[in-house]
Design a protein around this motif. Structure first.
Motif, short mmCIF file in Angstrom:
data_model
loop_
_atom_site.label_atom_id
_atom_site.label_comp_id
_atom_site.label_asym_id
_atom_site.label_seq_id
_atom_site.Cartn_x
_atom_site.Cartn_y
_atom_site.Cartn_z
N ILE A 1 35.70 -26.64 18.14
CA ILE A 1 34.83 -27.69 17.58
C ILE A 1 34.55 -27.49 16.10
N SER A 2 34.74 -26.30 15.59
CA SER A 2 34.54 -26.08 14.16
C SER A 2 35.32 -24.84 13.72
N GLY A 3 35.51 -24.73 12.42
CA GLY A 3 36.14 -23.54 11.87
C GLY A 3 35.27 -22.32 12.11
N PHE A 4 33.98 -22.53 12.02
CA PHE A 4 33.04 -21.43 12.26
C PHE A 4 33.25 -20.88 13.67
N ALA A 5 33.32 -21.77 14.64
CA ALA A 5 33.52 -21.35 16.03
C ALA A 5 34.88 -20.70 16.22
N ALA A 6 35.91 -21.25 15.58
CA ALA A 6 37.26 -20.70 15.74
C ALA A 6 37.32 -19.26 15.23
N ASN A 7 36.75 -19.03 14.05
CA ASN A 7 36.78 -17.67 13.50
C ASN A 7 36.00 -16.70 14.39
N GLN A 8 34.85 -17.15 14.85
CA GLN A 8 34.05 -16.29 15.73
C GLN A 8 34.83 -15.97 17.01
N SER B 1 35.77 -13.27 1.72
CA SER B 1 36.01 -14.11 2.90
C SER B 1 34.77 -14.91 3.27
N HIS B 2 35.03 -16.05 3.88
CA HIS B 2 33.98 -16.97 4.31
C HIS B 2 32.98 -16.30 5.25
N ALA B 3 31.75 -16.75 5.19
CA ALA B 3 30.67 -16.18 6.01
C ALA B 3 31.05 -16.13 7.49
N SER B 4 31.76 -17.12 7.97
CA SER B 4 32.10 -17.15 9.40
C SER B 4 33.02 -16.00 9.78
N ILE B 5 33.87 -15.58 8.84
CA ILE B 5 34.78 -14.46 9.10
C ILE B 5 34.02 -13.14 9.05
N THR C 1 42.50 -12.96 5.51
CA THR C 1 42.20 -13.55 4.20
C THR C 1 42.18 -15.07 4.34
N GLU C 2 41.93 -15.74 3.22
CA GLU C 2 41.91 -17.20 3.21
C GLU C 2 43.09 -17.69 2.37
N GLY C 3 43.57 -18.89 2.67
CA GLY C 3 44.63 -19.47 1.86
C GLY C 3 44.08 -19.82 0.49
N ASP D 1 42.96 -21.14 6.49
CA ASP D 1 43.42 -22.05 5.43
C ASP D 1 42.60 -23.34 5.39
N ALA D 2 41.30 -23.19 5.57
CA ALA D 2 40.40 -24.35 5.60
C ALA D 2 40.60 -25.28 4.40
N HIS D 3 40.79 -24.67 3.23
CA HIS D 3 40.86 -25.49 2.01
C HIS D 3 42.29 -25.73 1.53
N VAL E 1 43.20 -23.47 10.95
CA VAL E 1 43.10 -24.67 10.12
C VAL E 1 41.84 -25.42 10.54
N THR E 2 41.19 -26.04 9.56
CA THR E 2 39.96 -26.76 9.90
C THR E 2 40.11 -28.23 9.49
N PHE E 3 39.32 -29.07 10.14
CA PHE E 3 39.47 -30.52 9.94
C PHE E 3 38.31 -31.13 9.19
N GLY E 4 37.41 -30.30 8.67
CA GLY E 4 36.25 -30.81 7.94
C GLY E 4 36.54 -31.03 6.47
N LYS E 5 37.70 -30.60 6.02
CA LYS E 5 38.02 -30.73 4.61
C LYS E 5 39.05 -31.85 4.42
N ALA E 6 40.30 -31.50 4.12
CA ALA E 6 41.27 -32.56 3.81
C ALA E 6 41.46 -33.56 4.95
N SER F 1 36.09 -33.32 11.43
CA SER F 1 35.59 -31.97 11.67
C SER F 1 36.34 -31.39 12.85
N GLY F 2 36.14 -30.10 13.09
CA GLY F 2 36.89 -29.42 14.14
C GLY F 2 37.84 -28.43 13.51
N ALA F 3 38.58 -27.72 14.36
CA ALA F 3 39.50 -26.70 13.86
C ALA F 3 40.56 -26.42 14.91
#
Ligand SMILES: *Cc1c(COP(=O)(O)O)cnc(C)c1O
Length: 384
Positions: A106-113, A132-136, A174-176, A205-207, A232-237, A241-243
């Motif tokens: 449902i989100s990138g945050f959830a996917a990383n967790q 790295s992002h807070a979720s990681i 790491t992040e893209g 690669d969220a961004h 990959v996350t769907f809240g950006k490009a 939302s989602g991942a």
């Protein structure tokens, strides 16, 4: 200490540090422009890099999905929340990115967790880029594994950590494209190092997804690498939302057995999955939008004149202007708002101490006049 005293002291500290966070209620608009309290602004804060959040085809796909499936999924994917719409989207994603499997979250945050806590156990180690992002980072701290952070974008620093022997499994993360800096990781070097040390490589690669690479396949496509785990996350490009997590067959099956974020959480609405498939279709053929975005980035960087501010070395849609001081970053954001421009100031602890910044994000939805206006107002402030 009483509960009230605890909360009050925490809030007082935030205010004292100019680190008070508040939400602002937007009337409408998530793309090129937005409206707040009846006032219109050009929006340079959105992650909607291709303007897809309002794309008629994507909106229509969501509506069609809702007409067919209703608005909710009714449960976790392990009960009745995994539909043909989810299945089709997972297939579309794995085909596009050339992985055996894609699993929706449902989100990138959830996917990383989910990924990090499912894979990592006591005795294992996580080697993650310092920025790295807070979720990681939070997931890594929640897991029982040992977390070590390596100097931002430094294969050498990673190599040093890798040479320490470890009995358990090693995951390099790491992040893209880094969300607060806009720079990109040397994915080829990092993956090579991970491989040479029998570690797995995970890229968030969220961004980058949707905006970089052939057909928007993202940062890994640019570097010609295929990490064991791609987020990959769907809240950006994608503008929604989602991942999704891209991985091999067995790893996907493993996540389905143990990932608590899949098992104990309602899946995304099927209508959203339909809309995401629609957005993916647009992304694959969005070469013009990507070219426009790259043009906007180059135009902005070429024409900005810097006085006491510093532009981060970013070639992506994220163009941070480093201000340093918290108060000053807020002043600049206020000044821009008074001039009809919406830009977010980002302060520690989201970014390192003394690196408060304006996080300017450019979109394919902006035209040259929009960028000119941004430059004109920015120059008005820095020259003073
Ligand atoms: C935005 C972001 C996330 C979180 O994704 P959501 O879908 O918004 O929860 C994770 N990682 C990175 C690098 C991000 O920029």
């Amino acid at each position: 200490m009483s509960w009230q005293a605890f909360i009050q002291s925490q809030l007082a500290q935030r205010k004292q540090d100019s680190a008070w966070r508040k939400r602002i209620c937007i009337d409408f608009g998530t793309s090129r422009a937005l409206q707040v309290s009846g006032q219109k602004y050009l929006n340079f804060s959105s992650n909607d890099y291709l303007g897809l959040s309002h794309h008629p085809k994507v909106v229509e796909a969501w509506q069609k999905g809702a007409a067919l499936y209703g608005v909710g999924s009714g449960g976790s994917g392990h009960v009745t929340g995994f539909t043909q719409a989810h299945y089709a989207l997972e297939n579309d994603l794995s085909e596009w990115l050339d992985y055996p499997r894609a699993l929706l979250f449902i989100s990138g945050f959830a996917a990383n967790q989910a990924v990090i806590t499912a894979l990592m156990a006591q005795g294992d180690r996580i080697l993650a880029d310092k920025l790295s992002h807070a979720s990681i980072l939070e997931a890594s701290m929640l897991s029982s594994a040992n977390l070590r952070r390596f100097t931002h974008n430094s294969p050498l620093a990673l190599q040093k950590l890798l040479t320490n022997p470890s009995k358990g499994k090693t995951l390099v993360i790491t992040e893209g494209v880094f969300s607060m800096d806009g720079d990109s990781a040397p994915l080829d070097d990092l993956h090579q190092l991970a491989r040479a040390n029998n570690a797995w490589f995970m890229v968030d690669d969220a961004h980058g997804i949707g905006v970089r690479g052939r057909e928007g396949r993202g940062s890994c496509d640019v570097y010609g690498v295929k990490p064991e785990l791609l987020i990959v996350t769907f809240g950006k490009a994608f503008g929604l939302s989602g991942a999704a997590v891209l991985c091999d067959e067995q790893t996907a099956d493993y996540f389905i057995q143990v990932a608590r974020h899949l098992i104990y959480s309602t899946s995304m609405p099927p209508a959203q999955a339909v809309a995401l498939s629609g957005a993916l279709k647009q992304i694959r053929q969005a070469n013009d939008a990507r070219a426009q975005l790259n043009h906007n980035i180059a135009y902005f960087r070429k024409n900005i004149q810097l006085d006491d501010l510093r532009l981060a070395p970013s070639e992506t849609a994220i163009q941070p202007l480093i201000v340093g001081d918290n108060d000053k970053s807020l002043q600049l954001a206020d000044f821009l708002r008074q001039n009809g421009l919406w830009v977010q100031a980002i302060r520690p602890p989201t970014v390192p101490p003394s690196s408060a910044r304006l996080r300017i994000t450019l979109s394919a939805a902006h035209d040259q006049q929009d960028i000119d206006r941004l430059l004109e107002v920015l120059h008005g402030f820095t020259i003073k």
